[in-house]
Design a protein around this motif. Sequence first.
Motif, PDB file in Angstrom:
ATOM      1  N   ASP A 330       0.833  -1.203   0.000  1.00 47.03           N
ATOM      2  CA  ASP A 330       0.000   0.000   0.000  1.00 47.03           C
ATOM      3  C   ASP A 330       0.871   1.256   0.000  1.00 47.03           C
ATOM      4  OD1 ASP A 330      -2.504  -1.269   0.052  1.00 47.03           O
ATOM      5  OD2 ASP A 330      -2.352  -1.573   2.217  1.00 47.03           O
ATOM      6  N   THR A 334      -3.151   7.381  -3.098  1.00 42.89           N
ATOM      7  CA  THR A 334      -3.426   6.630  -4.316  1.00 42.89           C
ATOM      8  C   THR A 334      -3.563   7.541  -5.531  1.00 42.89           C
ATOM      9  OG1 THR A 334      -5.839   6.707  -4.007  1.00 42.89           O
ATOM     10  CG2 THR A 334      -4.649   4.886  -2.959  1.00 42.89           C
ATOM     11  N   LYS A 335      -3.629   8.856  -5.288  1.00 41.71           N
ATOM     12  CA  LYS A 335      -3.750   9.813  -6.385  1.00 41.71           C
ATOM     13  C   LYS A 335      -3.262  11.168  -5.921  1.00 41.71           C
ATOM     14  CE  LYS A 335      -8.574  10.578  -5.034  1.00 41.71           C
ATOM     15  NZ  LYS A 335      -9.990  10.486  -5.452  1.00 41.71           N
TER      16      LYS A 335
END
Length: 378
Positions: A330, A334-335
């Motif tokens: 992880d 994520t953006k």
Amino acid sequence: MKKRLLPAAVLATALALTGCGTADTPSTPTPGASGALTPIKLQLQWFYQAQFAGYIAAVDQGFYREQGLDVQLLEGGVDIVPQTVLAQGKADYAVAWVPKALASREQGAGITDVGQIFARSGTYQVAWKDSGITKAADLKGKKVGNWGFGNEFELFAGMTKAGLDPGKDVTLVQQQFDMQALLKKEIDAAQAMSYNEYAQLLEAKNPATGALYQPGDFSVIDWKTEGSSMLQDAVWANTDKLNDPAYQQQTVKFLAGTIKGWAYCRDNAQACRDLVVAKGSKLGKSHQLWQMNEVNKLIWPAAGGIGVINDADWKQTVELSLTTKNQTGDTVLTKQPEGLAFTNDYIQQALTRAKAAGVDVNGTSFQPQTVTLTAGGA
């Protein structure tokens, strides 16, 4: 709060890890148009210590009152996530590390970095000198301590940059809020803040000599040197409220008082140490003076002015948050951060206001002190 990049066994968040004038009587308050001071709540990231001395001094010396504000400091703790307190409307501003706050933003917290008080990272990974550990690559095959809950991002970024897989190449160990595991050699490398846990090592007695340990007994991996440092203590505001002109002006005033508080602590380190101790810090006087000195190093000198968010440093923090993987693959983000993640608009106005009042906002001539630690930091 998003809790990625966490070792499995971590118990709690950690951060035991950050003038003008003298300690004279505070200036006369300057109330708002109604004649009353505007009440403000600032959520701190951890318990009272010199990491927050500038805010404590701004309250004590009346610098916020000069701006027409009545600021209440909310002490942090193990179960308190400052950016969440802010997002929930339980505080007007909060102090939080940037990657942790950005992770919370990605999960929906409406917050904006309006003042990057710490321009530099204070995170170390410390090992014994004879361990041969001097850089991130040397951690391969070692027992590596860290606190988790967002404090480990730079460690994982450093290992990733060195080609190590945190899930395979090291043994991650839960680290308590002291340095005992390293001192007892239960782990090979321990996480430490330059202003706190590193000093704890130098306050401990070497049983072989009876004297305190010295810097030469340890090796330090500084993530600034490794190129994996990330932005830390920043002032965060409520994004939605920044649409309100009144909150905008309040933010400028709050930042102006904060600037003066940190400038005061730059020029009056011992006085600010005393304020922190009087506030109820559980850490000793020599430890707090060390912490005040080291925190000042993370702020000063400030070429563009204290609190200005450096674009390159911001981009590095975001890029590392997007690319660094933990032991399960992880990442922190994520953006790319969406919306108003940061702005220099208010800190620039606050700097103008502070300079007009005679505050040195750059600290170009700042020189750190030499602090002598005592056993236990007393």
